[in-house]
Design an enzyme around this catalytic site. Structure first.
Site: not given
Ligand code: BG6
Length: 474
Positions: A220, A239, A343, A182, A57, A152, A244
């Site tokens: 995390e 999330d 988290k 990913h 944008r 996602k 994942h």
């Molecule tokens: C993301 C989530 O897809 O994956 C995040 O939205 C998360 O909240 C992250 O922290 C974790 O993946 P990585 O590869 O960054 O450890």
């Protein structure tokens, strides 16, 4: 293991593209993950000729765009290995930026016209904007070979994921749709396939006869990190578990595929997820949720999640979710698989732990205790540990635990590099098939309903601790 060096399978129809159109090119995702991923891809494949078009944008002068791009690609990284820093220059030089409203069909048309060849369109955008952009694409004739890559979360429920799948199907064939996870590009996750299917010793015990339980943990230390606009609506269950960890579960549980092409692997993953449901049929009993309160991690003070900027505490969003599922098929019936992610936890524990059953009979005469053997696959730094019982030193009849450890080879690329490589090469191995995306929502929906109905309390844990008191390991 990387997908890049896999030979072409005769079963795969590949639509290769060399133009990458990034929608949301000024955003956090593009700069923090996608462009560094592109850099790692270019480093791994120096001959790769990619034309990058950024769109957003904001009005960004060409010079500023190229400078920002060079920074994100690490061109100015003085610590880069010899010669590596010069490689992405070609991409920077040939790149251009186009200001556009991606939800506007005329702007999208302009963007497509700016692409020298049919592009891979990467939606580095929030989910609602991605949907609006896909809707706007309806009115446009896409160049043959156009590829669409979506981040996602894919939809917000089974129904919306299905609607999005239908919308995409009206635009292009499924072979040209990439739903990005990913985690499937993480080298450790890919190494699971080699470990399982290139070593005969594991498959005979990889089932409910020998496996007692499995844990897939992704704890995390990071907190909300200014992502309230997205995260407060998603929460840890969506999330991480939906997006994942269920895919990691699928790879842990799949039947041996005949080959490593996208059809074989994704078909097997779909079979696992279709058989997956909350353990014991009771979504409330099979799940737990919590959110962090104020605390400290490595000297960094965290406010209570409820006090974080942009959070609506009344929403009751969880920052730690745990779900135990069963995979109801011949191989796995009865085995609990616990998926957990949170988290602001004290320890960044990221691992897959397969705990085997104890031996049916330990010969009398052994002293000490024989702990159940465990295989632990650690996600970054990538390694595996096999915990066994052996005869101890000194008195040979006293059992002692021992751990055999090995490092997995680190992948050449970041997970996003792997994912982008697949997209540009027309290899869907690491992308999520449409029905699989729907299955992931189907699995968590009963849990969301139970949580909304208040059947599972929202517990609390101070940031920097292992989680709520009483949440021990299973
Ligand atoms: C993301 C989530 O897809 O994956 C995040 O939205 C998360 O909240 C992250 O922290 C974790 O993946 P990585 O590869 O960054 O450890």
């Amino acid at each position: 293991m990387s997908q890049r060096n896999r030979p072409d399978s005769p079963n795969v129809r590949r639509v290769k593209t060399r133009t990458l159109l990034v929608l949301g090119a000024n955003g956090d995702l593009a700069h923090r993950l996608l462009l560094p991923g592109l850099r790692s891809l270019i480093d791994a494949e120096p001959g790769l000729d990619v034309r990058l078009i950024g769109a957003g944008r904001k009005d960004v002068p060409d010079e500023d765009w190229k400078q920002g791009l060079a920074e994100a690609l690490g061109v100015k990284d003085e610590h880069a290995p010899d010669g590596a820093s010069a490689r992405p220059l070609g991409v920077v030089e040939s790149s251009r930026y186009v200001q556009a409203d991606v939800a506007d069909a005329r702007d999208l048309q302009r963007l497509l016209e700016a692409c020298p060849t049919a592009p891979a369109v990467y939606f580095a955008l929030p989910p609602a904007v991605t949907i609006a952009a896909c809707e706007a694409l309806r009115g446009i004739e896409l160049p043959p070979g156009t590829v669409l890559a979506l981040e996602k979360p894919f939809g917000t429920s089974v129904v919306t994921a299905r609607q999005l799948n239908e919308l995409l199907a009206a635009l292009i064939p499924e072979e040209q749709v990439y739903r990005v996870d990913h985690f499937l590009g993480k080298s450790t996750v890919l190494n699971l396939l080699g470990l399982r299917f290139a070593n005969r010793i594991f498959e005979p015990v990889w089932n409910s006869t020998s496996v007692d339980h499995v844990e897939i943990i992704y704890d995390e230390k990071l907190g909300l990190e200014q992502r309230a606009g997205y995260y407060d609506h998603a929460g840890a269950l969506t999330d991480m578990i939906q997006s994942h960890l269920l895919l990691v579960l699928a790879l842990v549980c799949i039947e041996p595929p005949s080959g490593l092409d996208a059809d074989d692997l994704r078909g097997e993953m779909a079979q696992v997820l279709r058989a997956t449901r909350p353990y014991g049929g009771d979504p409330a009993a099979a799940s737990r949720r919590a959110r962090y309160t104020a605390g400290t991690i490595e000297g960094r003070a965290f406010p209570s999640y409820a006090d974080e900027e942009g959070v609506d505490p009344a929403r009751g969003t969880e920052t730690l979710a745990e779900l135990t599922v069963g995979v109801e098929n011949w191989r796995w019936s009865g085995v609990p698989f616990t998926l957990r992610s949170g988290k602001a936890l004290g320890d960044a524990r990221k691992e897959i732990i397969i705990t085997f059953k104890p031996v049916p009979h330990l010969p009398t005469g052994f002293l000490g205790c024989a702990s159940p053997p465990r295989l632990r696959i650690i996600l970054g730094p990538d390694c595996l540990h096999l915990d066994l019982n052996i005869n101890g030193a000194g008195d040979p009849f006293t059992l002692e635990p021992v751990t055999l450890s090995a490092q997995f080879a680190k992948g050449d690329m970041t997970p996003y590099g792997e994912v982008l490589g697949g997209i540009l090469d027309g290899d869907q191995l690491l992308s999520i098939r449409g029905d699989v995306a729907e299955q992931c929502w189907r699995i968590i929906e009963p849990v969301q309903q139970a949580w909304r109905a208040g059947a599972v309390p929202l517990e609390e844990y101070p940031a920097g601790t292992p989680g709520p008191a009483g949440w021990g390991a299973h």
